[in-house]
Design an enzyme around this catalytic site. Sequence first.
Site, PDB file in Angstrom:
ATOM      1  N   GLY A   5      25.954  -0.525  28.620  1.00 10.48           N
ATOM      2  CA  GLY A   5      27.156   0.236  28.957  1.00 10.48           C
ATOM      3  C   GLY A   5      26.897   1.617  29.514  1.00 10.48           C
ATOM      4  O   GLY A   5      27.685   2.132  30.289  1.00 10.48           O
ATOM      5  N   GLU A   6      25.805   2.241  29.108  1.00  8.52           N
ATOM      6  CA  GLU A   6      25.583   3.634  29.475  1.00  8.52           C
ATOM      7  C   GLU A   6      24.411   3.856  30.417  1.00  8.52           C
ATOM      8  O   GLU A   6      24.314   4.906  31.052  1.00  8.52           O
ATOM      9  CB  GLU A   6      25.396   4.463  28.195  1.00  8.52           C
ATOM     10  CG  GLU A   6      26.713   4.605  27.449  1.00  8.52           C
ATOM     11  CD  GLU A   6      26.543   5.074  26.012  1.00  8.52           C
ATOM     12  OE1 GLU A   6      26.698   6.280  25.778  1.00  8.52           O
ATOM     13  OE2 GLU A   6      26.282   4.233  25.137  1.00  8.52           O
ATOM     14  N   GLY A  35      37.571  -2.497  28.200  1.00  8.23           N
ATOM     15  CA  GLY A  35      37.416  -2.890  29.583  1.00  8.23           C
ATOM     16  C   GLY A  35      36.022  -3.347  29.925  1.00  8.23           C
ATOM     17  O   GLY A  35      35.764  -3.773  31.053  1.00  8.23           O
ATOM     18  N   GLN A  48      29.591  -3.295  34.534  1.00 13.20           N
ATOM     19  CA  GLN A  48      29.173  -2.168  33.707  1.00 13.20           C
ATOM     20  C   GLN A  48      28.118  -1.315  34.410  1.00 13.20           C
ATOM     21  O   GLN A  48      28.194  -0.085  34.409  1.00 13.20           O
ATOM     22  CB  GLN A  48      28.621  -2.678  32.376  1.00 13.20           C
ATOM     23  CG  GLN A  48      29.690  -3.111  31.392  1.00 13.20           C
ATOM     24  CD  GLN A  48      30.468  -1.915  30.845  1.00 13.20           C
ATOM     25  OE1 GLN A  48      29.979  -1.160  30.014  1.00 13.20           O
ATOM     26  NE2 GLN A  48      31.674  -1.728  31.332  1.00 13.20           N
ATOM     27  N   PRO A 106      26.508 -12.091  33.277  1.00 11.55           N
ATOM     28  CA  PRO A 106      26.202 -11.375  34.520  1.00 11.55           C
ATOM     29  C   PRO A 106      27.419 -10.779  35.216  1.00 11.55           C
ATOM     30  O   PRO A 106      27.315  -9.736  35.857  1.00 11.55           O
ATOM     31  CB  PRO A 106      25.551 -12.455  35.394  1.00 11.55           C
ATOM     32  CG  PRO A 106      25.029 -13.467  34.431  1.00 11.55           C
ATOM     33  CD  PRO A 106      26.000 -13.469  33.280  1.00 11.55           C
ATOM     34  N   LYS A 107      28.559 -11.430  35.053  1.00 13.22           N
ATOM     35  CA  LYS A 107      29.763 -10.958  35.752  1.00 13.22           C
ATOM     36  C   LYS A 107      30.230  -9.610  35.200  1.00 13.22           C
ATOM     37  O   LYS A 107      30.463  -8.662  35.956  1.00 13.22           O
ATOM     38  CB  LYS A 107      30.874 -12.002  35.635  1.00 13.22           C
ATOM     39  CG  LYS A 107      32.068 -11.748  36.541  1.00 13.22           C
ATOM     40  CD  LYS A 107      32.998 -12.953  36.552  1.00 13.22           C
ATOM     41  CE  LYS A 107      34.099 -12.790  37.591  1.00 13.22           C
ATOM     42  NZ  LYS A 107      34.968 -13.990  37.663  1.00 13.22           N
ATOM     43  N   ARG A 154      17.905  -9.653  27.801  1.00 16.96           N
ATOM     44  CA  ARG A 154      18.682 -10.753  28.346  1.00 16.96           C
ATOM     45  C   ARG A 154      20.098 -10.296  28.662  1.00 16.96           C
ATOM     46  O   ARG A 154      20.727  -9.565  27.881  1.00 16.96           O
ATOM     47  CB  ARG A 154      18.723 -11.909  27.339  1.00 16.96           C
ATOM     48  CG  ARG A 154      19.233 -13.207  27.945  1.00 16.96           C
ATOM     49  CD  ARG A 154      19.097 -14.354  26.983  1.00 16.96           C
ATOM     50  NE  ARG A 154      19.481 -15.608  27.616  1.00 16.96           N
ATOM     51  CZ  ARG A 154      19.695 -16.735  26.955  1.00 16.96           C
ATOM     52  NH1 ARG A 154      19.522 -16.776  25.640  1.00 16.96           N
ATOM     53  NH2 ARG A 154      20.041 -17.836  27.583  1.00 16.96           N
TER      54      ARG A 154
END
Length: 770
Positions: A736-737, A502, A671, A665-666, A661
């Site tokens: 992600g974290e 996801g 995230q 962006p979407k 970088r």
Amino acid sequence: MSNVIQETAQKVMKKAVEMAPDGWMPGGEPDPLIEQRDGYIGKPVSRVDGPLKVKGQAPFAAEIRLENMVYAALVYSTVPRGRIATLDTGRAETAPGVVLVMTHENAPKMKPLPLFLTAPKAGGGDALPIFQDGSVHWNGQPVALVLAETQEQADHARSLVRVTYLTEGATTTLDAAKARGIEDASFMGEPLKVEIGDADSLLAKAPVSVDAVYTTPAQNHNPIELHAATVAWNGDELTIHDASQAVAHTAWSLAQVFGIREEQVHVSSPFVGGGFGSKALWQHQVLAAAAAKLAGRPVRMMLSREGVYRVVGGRSLTEQRVAIGAASDGRFQALIHTGISVMTDHNQMPEPFIMPAKCVYAADSIKLNVATVKMDTLANTFMRAPGEAVGTFALESAVDELADKLGMDPIALRIRNEPDKDPTEGTPFSSRHLVEAYRSGAERFGWSGRQGPGMRREGEWLVGLGCATATYPYYRMPGGAARIRLTKDGDAYVEAAAHEMGMGTATTHAMIAAQRLGLPLERVHFAYGDSAFPGVILAGGSQQTASVGFAVKVAWEALAKELLALAPKGSPLHGLGVDEVHARDGGLCKTAEPQRFVSYAMLLDDAGRDEIVVEAEAPPPLETRHWSMHSFGAIFCEARVNAITGEPRVARLLGSFDCGRIINPKTAASQFRGGMIMGMGLALMEETEFDGRMGRIMNPSLAEYHVPVHLDVPEIDVMWTDIPDPHAPMGARGIGEIGITGTGAAIANAIYNACGRRVRDLPITLDKLA
């Protein structure tokens, strides 16, 4: 003696890598994609898998239908430690639709799961024998499995199984665990202990200091998609459709369990509805495979929500001491971050909460240590930003307390202690723009309007602002590999054993491959989620983009080499090397002379080839030893506390990130926001209620274990520096974290600013504020 030799060798190797010239390291030369600003990277691209998911056509593990399939249900132990005394399965065996009842008395012979991190492909959450004896190691351990023609029949039949136990003394409270013994911990092969200078002495002499204990509770995983596996045997070959973030690890580990070759296990996991560290290899996949073997029929195993709490580990509770001694101008003279994390006898996953303190602040002396105690519980595991999520709560709350004592602005205090190199390793930062993130975030958030604790009120609500630093390491684990098949029709098929949970993996790597190959996005087909694909790639540690991205880079170089070898004499590309060309417009050109261009179709056609297939593996991640590589961020929160009821609410959140970088962006914004929402849960709601008398989790459902829902979540603004890291693939570090890190502390600090009440024990509930 062998351990001493191994540790010495590791230290020598580490020092050699640190001292080597930059050019010898992976990332020593910036990735050429960093300079390309006219391609897909950096553009907002919608998910390539979006249409399938919107239409309900994306198959998840529990939706795979196999002929003659049966359904599984588990019976869980109700004692924390002991042995099964009696096991009555008679009524269950004769219940409608029941095909099989499997227990330790009739299960196939199996070896224990190889425990995660004990071998390159080991994936087990615990190292216990599964259904090989009558031992019970935690309250909730599976003790029987029922197979039936329907899920409803299986669920009914499991309620008919009767089990009694001979109990043994169990360690089910933190105090009892401390009395049992405290040991130093390690994480990913590295000790969780650092001492630089005499921090205790300097703390005692410091003009200003704080010294406090912060506690965080155990937390459970709650991905929307329940853990599931659909399993079938064909002779000695095992196929498992799994909800997994570690397909290669699962295939190898299951081969060890059943005594077959790795090539005889095929793991497929095309879509995963959230993982967050939980969807590795647990007992339910092994039990489903064993039952399928015993019954001779395919099996679907989907854990109930309660089952996830009984079988799948979560985040461990922690007790953390943070002490900071500072000069009157705010410069840190001593930084101490120590404490305890809980583990079990059958796993090795401490909560490494000192990780932020290793890299965020400069200090004259530093003392860090994570110790562990053992309890008889379900094995704990990775949960989004293990260590950093709870470690930043303690560290960043303490920094806020120190700022209050000093009468300094909390951001100014953080900037004053900004290091010029890694505080504990002494290595240079690959790229660090945290100060820029703080300043731009503060301006956008309106930080200058912040007042003192309890000074701002709107009706019944006390209003406060808080901030905290976010940080998470850059990881690129060994094993990244990719395969590229380029056809003369101008299509590229890229394969890697990566995972889509996801977060946008399929989209991101299609974009990267398209730009790397100079092809339109629609001509690039990225395949993932299958153990038949190259690589040992874990979707964890925010490292998948770096791992796959670097692998695609080296595969592209191998492809370019083969294509250049096809260029005949007289070709504009004849005699050129890989470092002299780049891809554009469906072909190759000389970088210095772009007009020297040949399309892929022409190169293949001239050579009489329909396609070229290459496969390559990324080099070892030595860059993480040579540079200090981290993602950073500044989290800002506006919180409100009801002056009458004590109810806390988060009114606004802003995350200003420095993660190199940004590829897409979407999906990146999603995230960041998702991590910050999970940070809200950590701060205000999430807590595994544990009965210390029986060692049982008492709130195993989303009705009783609270997570943020839509009405809890305020406006969340995100921004980023977008400054490439010259030593990371594509210039990008993990995202992600990092959103969950710092958020808990920012909320706690904002609540303190609102009402003047400092809460050091998560979650921050109204009873602690009223």
